[in-house]
Write an enzyme that holds these catalytic residues in place. Structure first.
Site, PDB file in Angstrom:
ATOM      1  N   ASP A   1       0.912  -1.263   0.041  1.00  0.00           N
ATOM      2  CA  ASP A   1      -0.044  -0.028  -0.050  1.00  0.00           C
ATOM      3  C   ASP A   1       0.998   1.264   0.002  1.00  0.00           C
ATOM      4  O   ASP A   1       2.138   1.095   0.292  1.00  0.00           O
ATOM      5  CB  ASP A   1      -0.791   0.007   1.254  1.00  0.00           C
ATOM      6  CG  ASP A   1      -1.890  -1.158   1.231  1.00  0.00           C
ATOM      7  OD1 ASP A   1      -2.249  -1.690   0.174  1.00  0.00           O
ATOM      8  OD2 ASP A   1      -2.362  -1.504   2.318  1.00  0.00           O
TER       9      ASP A   1
ATOM     10  N   TYR B   1       6.340 -10.113   7.386  1.00  0.00           N
ATOM     11  CA  TYR B   1       6.161  -8.565   7.555  1.00  0.00           C
ATOM     12  C   TYR B   1       6.418  -8.341   8.924  1.00  0.00           C
ATOM     13  O   TYR B   1       6.573  -8.838   9.776  1.00  0.00           O
ATOM     14  CB  TYR B   1       4.778  -7.871   7.376  1.00  0.00           C
ATOM     15  CG  TYR B   1       4.396  -7.888   5.907  1.00  0.00           C
ATOM     16  CD1 TYR B   1       4.167  -6.716   5.293  1.00  0.00           C
ATOM     17  CD2 TYR B   1       3.583  -9.200   5.379  1.00  0.00           C
ATOM     18  CE1 TYR B   1       3.784  -6.416   3.968  1.00  0.00           C
ATOM     19  CE2 TYR B   1       3.401  -8.868   3.955  1.00  0.00           C
ATOM     20  CZ  TYR B   1       3.237  -7.718   3.212  1.00  0.00           C
ATOM     21  OH  TYR B   1       2.590  -7.314   2.004  1.00  0.00           O
TER      22      TYR B   1
END
Length: 246
Positions: free
Chosen positions: A52, A111
């Site tokens: 994003d 992540y």
């Protein structure tokens, strides 16, 4: 024609995410332009993870097809001469022509979400950590995180605009570590839904602040309804660390 794979690191602060957008500069756009200048071909990369706006990466993966005679391992050096300083191709190699970065068996993604937890913000951490001024209970956050490990329907932990029918994902590991004023949530799974890691981080921050009990994480998971947007943590703390192909 050959298929070249690249491993890409970037500071996402100044970009509208990975995927090409009509009204903003993206990582994909910069890579395509650099490849077109390098090879003289009209090349479009295929990425493994569409991070994003504002999200960073140390090891995103992409492929492209080319007839260029440049040796596979030299593409990284040639591209870095044509890319801005906040995008770096750390490695390049050749893969079979049918190899796709998203459609492989046994993929895992890792992540990290970074939180700067102190009374005052640190200007050297602003780009890469989300600032939380209130004390966070790491023990409670770890207890809440345990409920997310394993295979679950994570529909409660994805954005309402998630465009997929299958919301079951497997989280292999989720750890929370604190060093000085920085807290790092590290999560590995077979894939993640739109905003899933940021919503997990946001919910666990609420647990750390005492707004939620650790058991509330289980309740949210089992409710199978989209979590409030207010639980979505800011993008600047999120880093795609690596993608493993086993």
């Amino acid at each position: 024609m050959r298929r070249i794979r690249i491993f890409v690191a970037y500071d996402g602060t100044n970009y509208c995410g990975w995927q090409i957008q009509p009204n903003g500069i993206t990582i994909e756009e910069k890579l395509n332009k650099a490849l077109n200048r390098l090879t003289g071909e009209d090349i479009r990369v295929i990425g493994a993870s569409r991070t994003d706006s504002g999200v960073h990466a140390l090891g995103n993966v992409a492929v492209f097809d080319t007839e260029s005679p440049i040796p596979p391992e030299r593409f990284s050096y040639a591209l870095n001469q044509r890319l801005p300083e906040d995008i770096v191709v750390v490695k390049s190699d050749e893969v079979p022509f049918d190899w796709h970065p998203r459609y492989q068996d046994n993929i895992s993604k890792t992540y990290e979400y970074h939180i700067y937890n102190a009374q005052m913000p640190n200007p050297l951490k602003t780009r890469y950590c989300t600032f939380v001024s209130f004390p966070l209970d790491i023990g409670a956050m770890r207890e809440g995180a345990k409920y997310l490990i394993g295979a679950h329907d994570f529909v409660s932990f994805c954005n309402i605009r998630t465009n997929t029918q299958d919301t079951v994902r497997t989280v292999y590991d989720l750890t929370i570590e604190k060093k000085d004023d920085e807290i790092v949530l590290r999560i590995t799974g077979n894939g993640f839904l739109y905003n899933m890691v940021r919503i997990i981080a946001g919910v666990l921050i609420r647990v750390g602040r005492g707004f939620y009990t650790p058991e509330k994480v289980k309740e949210i998971l089992e409710a199978k309804v989209h979590t409030s947007e207010g639980a979505t943590a800011l993008p600047n703390g999120l880093v795609l660390v690596k993608i493993d192909y086993k």
